[in-house]
Structure formats: structure tokens, C-alpha cells
Design an enzyme around this catalytic site. Structure first.
Site, short mmCIF file in Angstrom:
data_model
loop_
_atom_site.label_atom_id
_atom_site.label_comp_id
_atom_site.label_asym_id
_atom_site.label_seq_id
_atom_site.Cartn_x
_atom_site.Cartn_y
_atom_site.Cartn_z
N TRP A 222 0.85 -1.21 0.00
CA TRP A 222 0.00 0.00 0.00
C TRP A 222 0.88 1.26 0.00
CZ3 TRP A 222 -0.51 4.22 3.21
CH2 TRP A 222 -1.63 5.03 3.01
N HIS A 223 2.04 1.18 0.66
CA HIS A 223 2.89 2.36 0.76
C HIS A 223 3.57 2.71 -0.55
CE1 HIS A 223 2.30 1.80 5.04
NE2 HIS A 223 2.70 3.05 5.19
N GLY A 224 3.68 1.74 -1.46
CA GLY A 224 4.29 2.05 -2.75
C GLY A 224 4.49 0.79 -3.56
#
Lengths: 78, 472
Positions: free
Chosen positions: B324-326
Site C-alpha cells: 500500500w505504501h508504494g
């Protein structure tokens, strides 16, 4: 009465503490090992032990042990 | 338009507040919020405004589809609609955020190669799609009914305080305020204080530390001594917290000015006593999202699994938290790293840890958190080895790259206030002053005004220095 006894047994197993005594007013703050992860373990253990199912919105909704016990009683139709 | 820009502070925010409170009928307030949020979004990302409309329409409609199926007791149909709604949200997020990453993986395994140019990411898409999914699942789980008023719903989904970086807010949290907007003068005061505090954290501390860490992490790690590597790591650890929590303070503060109580996102994560404690204190609303909508359903779906059920579910959830963060490997590994530690803590180590000396618990947590930030900050996985070597003294205490050669000695003193603002003491002091009221509160507010003026001067002068140094 039988429900409370059975529930006590489940609590003692999940939290690995044979001295636990349940009261209706007891909350997660009163039990050292009761955090969000062990709460899920507890609810699953209760489902299996009593042969009941909680709804998604019930799992994180009980304010104390009393409410939890009442919900189990309702589900068992007692 | 960042919250910390002069345009936002002196133009956008005052105009929004005046329009919000001056308009005669309360029904207008949600409309003001929707329109200003659209302007806010379009200011930074005009080409993706249609994505915002698409997200509003998908979640509004599927919320109603799920609700309608439920009133007809059509359980199966409600479930189908719930899944379609979620897949539409994930499809939108996946298309913009993950297509390139998955094609890279696919291409590396295929004899042929599929050409692809990475699309620009629509502003805040990770946050508003997660809000949309929470809205649909909360309807499905009968926590609230679907919202029928489209303006009110849009106001929930895209309100600018939380649009770009959260906190990820559930509909139920703001429903009453959306229905019956309130004017609370004391709330506005509190919101202004919160905003100023967040602004100072972000602009004076995080952005300054960022100037230094950008240089440290762009330098050659093989020529870096341990002192500089540790400074870079400590500074980045402080920077990322002060940046994100400063932003959240501003978001919550703006929310308070508009009469909303947005959820807290941080609870001093660097005084955690374990990694599971850390994930209850860091980005709280994201953790709660994954716990409520993924972890708990997974746990119950697999309740018959006897072996390592919770451990494997933690791994799955944190792999996805990382992703989700990247869309790159370093974030996936960062997530896996936390999943692994949490699985170990859940297997009995957590209990042992609780019995250890408090100092050991704090040290254990902060060291693991800092190691995690290395994976997070250095996106090129192949460089991790040389940074770790530098950190543990393979190049000596100092080497060719120094504070002086990077010209970052100036930023060294910023560590002290940065540490102070990352610990609970200052916050507790402020709360005490507020509780005392009277002269103590007045003194506190004078302090806030001074801090605000100082921060604004800082923003303006930084604009000048950036301009002055542009030729170097």
C-alpha cells in the site's frame, strides 16, 4: 452458570492464566495479555467452544465481559 | 496546494472558513465543503479530477445497491454488490498505482515484454479508495445505512482536510456532523492551536531535517563513516514522524475548525514497548483499516486452521500494508519485515518481552523501527548492504563523505527540538496549561502566536534561500 464456567475456561486457555476469574465488569484493561491480537484469538476460541458465530460488527463491540456473556446467551437461545 | 503553503494558510483556508460559517443555511455547508475540496484537489492535480468524480459515483451507487439488497433480505445479492464495489475501488487503485510494478514482474518472467509507461498517480488515491471501501463494508456489516444525499456523501469522501494524506476516516465517525454541522467557537480555537503545532513540526523540523537526509541518502554509502550514517538514520526517523504527524495535526486541526472530529493517527510511536505496540501508535487509522477489513475477516475465515493461523495472517496483512505504501520491492520487504516480527511477537515472544525491563522494551522497539526505516527510505534494495556496512563502522567513524562536504552541519542542532517534539512531554505540558485555563492558557496561546509568526517567517525566508541558492 454453565456458560460462565465454560467462558472462564476459554479465557484461561487463551490468556494462559489459570487464576483468571471473570466478572461482568471486566474489560480488556484488566487482563494484561488482552490486546487486539489476543482478542481475535479469544473470539475465535469462543465461537469454537460454544459452536456460535459472531457478526463482523459484533467482534470489536463488546464493552465488557458481561455484554459478551449476554451475547453468547442470546446466540445459544437461553 | 500543501497545508503549509502561504496560499493555503492566508487565502484558501480563510475563504473556506468564511464561506462555511457565513452562509445562512446549514444545508449549504456540505456543498461549500465539496466545492472547496474540488478546488483544493484541482489546484494540485487538475488532470485527475474525473477520478475523484468516478470514485464518488462508484461508492455512492454501490453503497445504495448493497443497502437496497439488504432491505430486501437478499443476502447473496448484497454480498455480490459488496464485492463488485470493492473490486471497482481496488481496480481504480490498481490501475494507477500497481500496473507498472506487476508488468515489471510479469516481464521478468516472460520471454516477450509488454511495453508500459507508468501513469501519474492521482492525488490521494490510496486514501480515498480506502475510505470508499470502508464505507461499503460498513454498510455491508450493518454499521450504518447508505447515505442518500449525494452532496453529503461527497462531503464525507473528499473533504479536503483528509483527502490527500488521511487520516482514513469512517463515515460513522463524521456522520452526525455532516447531518447537523455545528459551530463550536472553542473547537475553532483548539483547531487553530493544533494546526499551528502541526505546521511548525512540518515546516521547521521535518522539512529542515529533510534537506539533510536527502543529501545523506543520495551520497555514496561506501565512502560514508558510521557517524554520518547514524545521523542520517536518526534524522530520517524523526523527519518521517514529524512530517506525517505534523500533516495529520494540521488535518485534524482544520477538521476541528470546520466542526469535525477526525480520528487520531499517531500516539507517540517512538515510545513503543514492542512492535505490536508500535503499530497501534503509528498511522493508527491505516492499522485499524487493515485490522477491521482484512485481518479480522481473514482470521475468522481461517479459524479452523490450527497451525500458525495468526502468524500467517499477520504476514499477509503486512505484505499488503507494505505494498500500500508504494509499488516497489523495498516497501513489500518493509511490510514483510514487520509481518515477520509481529508473527514472532504473537508466538509467545511478546509475552516474554512484557516481563523484560522497560528500558529493554523501548530499545528493542526503536532499534527495529529504525532498521525498518532503512528499507523504507532506500528504494534501491541493492544499496542496503553498503548502508548497513557504513552504519556498523565498515568505513570507520568518518570517511570521505562528511557533514562538511555535504554542507549539512547547519542541520545538526535541529535534532534536539525534533526529539523533544517526538516525545510526549511537550504535549503533556500543553494539555496541563489548557486544563489550568486563565493565565496559563493565555501564556500558551501567546506561545502559539509566536510560533506561528516564526513559522511563517521561516516559510517565507526558505522561499528566498531556495531562490538565492538556485545558481549554485
Amino acid at each position: 452458570m454453565a456458560i460462565t464456567e465454560k467462558l472462564t475456561q476459554v479465557f484461561r486457555e487463551v490468556f494462559d492464566d489459570n487464576t483468571l476469574v471473570l466478572t461482568d465488569e471486566m474489560t480488556a484493561d484488566d487482563v494484561d495479555a488482552w490486546d487486539s491480537l489476543s482478542h481475535v484469538n479469544l473470539m475465535i476460541a469462543i465461537e469454537i467452544a460454544f459452536g456460535i458465530e459472531f457478526k463482523q460488527n459484533e467482534i470489536q463491540s463488546f464493552a465488557n465481559v458481561g455484554e459478551l456473556r449476554q451475547s453468547i446467551e442470546e446466540k445459544l437461545g437461553k | 496546494m500543501p497545508f503549509s503553503s502561504i496560499t493555503f494558510i492566508f487565502l484558501f483556508l480563510p475563504i473556506t472558513l468564511i464561506a462555511f460559517y457565513v452562509l445562512p443555511r446549514k444545508g449549504w455547508r456540505n456543498l461549500v465543503l465539496v466545492l472547496t475540496s474540488l478546488v483544493f484537489f484541482a489546484w494540485s492535480d487538475p488532470t485527475h479530477i474525473h477520478i475523484l468524480f468516478l470514485s464518488i459515483i462508484i461508492n455512492y451507487l454501490w453503497g445504495r445497491f448493497i443497502g437496497r439488497a439488504q432491505t430486501q433480505n437478499a443476502t447473496k445479492s448484497a454480498k455480490t454488490q459488496m464485492w463488485i464495489g470493492i473490486l471497482l475501488n481496488l481496480g481504480l487503485l490498481g490501475f494507477y498505482k500497481y500496473t507498472g510494478f506487476f508488468l515489471d514482474i510479469l516481464n521478468s518472467g516472460l520471454p516477450t515484454s509488454i511495453d508500459y509507461t507508468q501513469k501519474a498517480l492521482p492525488l490521494g488515491i490510496s486514501f480515498f479508495t480506502f475510505s470508499g471501501i470502508s464505507y461499503l463494508l460498513d454498510i455491508y456489516n450493518e454499521i450504518h445505512l447508505p447515505e442518500k444525499n449525494l452532496v453529503r456523501f461527497s462531503s464525507y469522501l473528499i473533504m479536503f482536510p483528509k483527502l490527500v494524506q488521511g487520516p482514513i476516516t469512517r463515515f460513522i465517525t463524521v456522520r452526525d456532523e455532516l447531518l447537523q454541522p455545528k459551530f463550536i467557537p472553542l473547537g475553532i480555537m483548539e483547531g487553530v492551536r493544533r494546526f499551528i503545532g502541526g505546521l511548525a513540526k512540518k515546516v521547521i523540523l521535518a522539512d529542515s531535517l529533510g534537506m539533510a537526509t536527502n543529501k545523506v541518502f543520495a551520497a555514496e554509502f561506501n565512502e560514508m563513516g558510521a557517524s554520518l550514517a547514524w545521523f542520517g538514520l536518526i534524522a530520517y526517523t524523526l523527519q518521517i514522524y514529524l512530517d506525517f504527524s505534523g500533516y495529520t495535526d494540521m488535518a485534524i486541526g482544520i477538521g476541528q475548525m470546520l466542526g469535525f472530529k477526525l480520528p487520531e493517527n499517531f500516539n507517540f510511536p517512538y515510545v513503543s514497548r514492542s512492535i505490536s505496540d508500535f503499530w497501534r501508535r503509528w498511522h493508527i487509522t491505516l492499522g485499524a483499516w487493515f485490522r477491521t477489513y482484512l485481518f479480522i475477516p481473514l482470521e475468522f475465515a481461517r479459524k479452523k486452521a490450527k497451525v500458525l493461523r495468526q502468524q500467517s495472517n499477520l504476514m499477509i496483512v503486512f505484505l499488503l500494508t507494505g505494498l500500500w505504501h508504494g509499488a516497489s520491492w523495498n516497501f513489500v520487504i518493509w511490510g514483510a519485515y514487520y509481518g515477520f516480527i509481529l508473527a514472532i511477537e504473537a508466538s509467545g515472544f511478546g509475552k516474554k518481552l512484557k516481563k523484560a525491563a522497560p528500558f529493554f522494551q523501548y530499545a528493542y522497539a526503536i532499534i527495529l523501527i529504525m532498521i525498518g526505516w532503512i528499507f523504507f527510505r532506500i528504494t534501491d534494495v541493492s544499496e542496503w548492504g553498503s548502508f548497513f556496512s557504513a552504519l556498523f563502522g565498515a568505513n570507520g567513524w568518518t570517511n570521505l563523505v562528511t557533514f562538511r562536504s555535504l554542507n549539512i552541519l547547519f542541520y545538526l542542532p535541529f535534532l534536539i527540538p525534533a526529539i523533544l517534539f517526538s516525545l510526549p512531554f511537550l504535549h503533556q505540558f500543553g494539555e496541563k496549561m489548557k486544563a489550568k485555563g486563565g493565565k496559563a492558557l493565555l501564556a500558551l496561546d501567546i506561545g502559539y502566536i509566536a510560533l506561528f509568526l516564526f513559522t511563517i517567517t521561516f516559510i517565507l525566508s526558505k522561499g528566498f534561500t531556495a531562490f538565492m541558492y538556485v545558481e549554485f
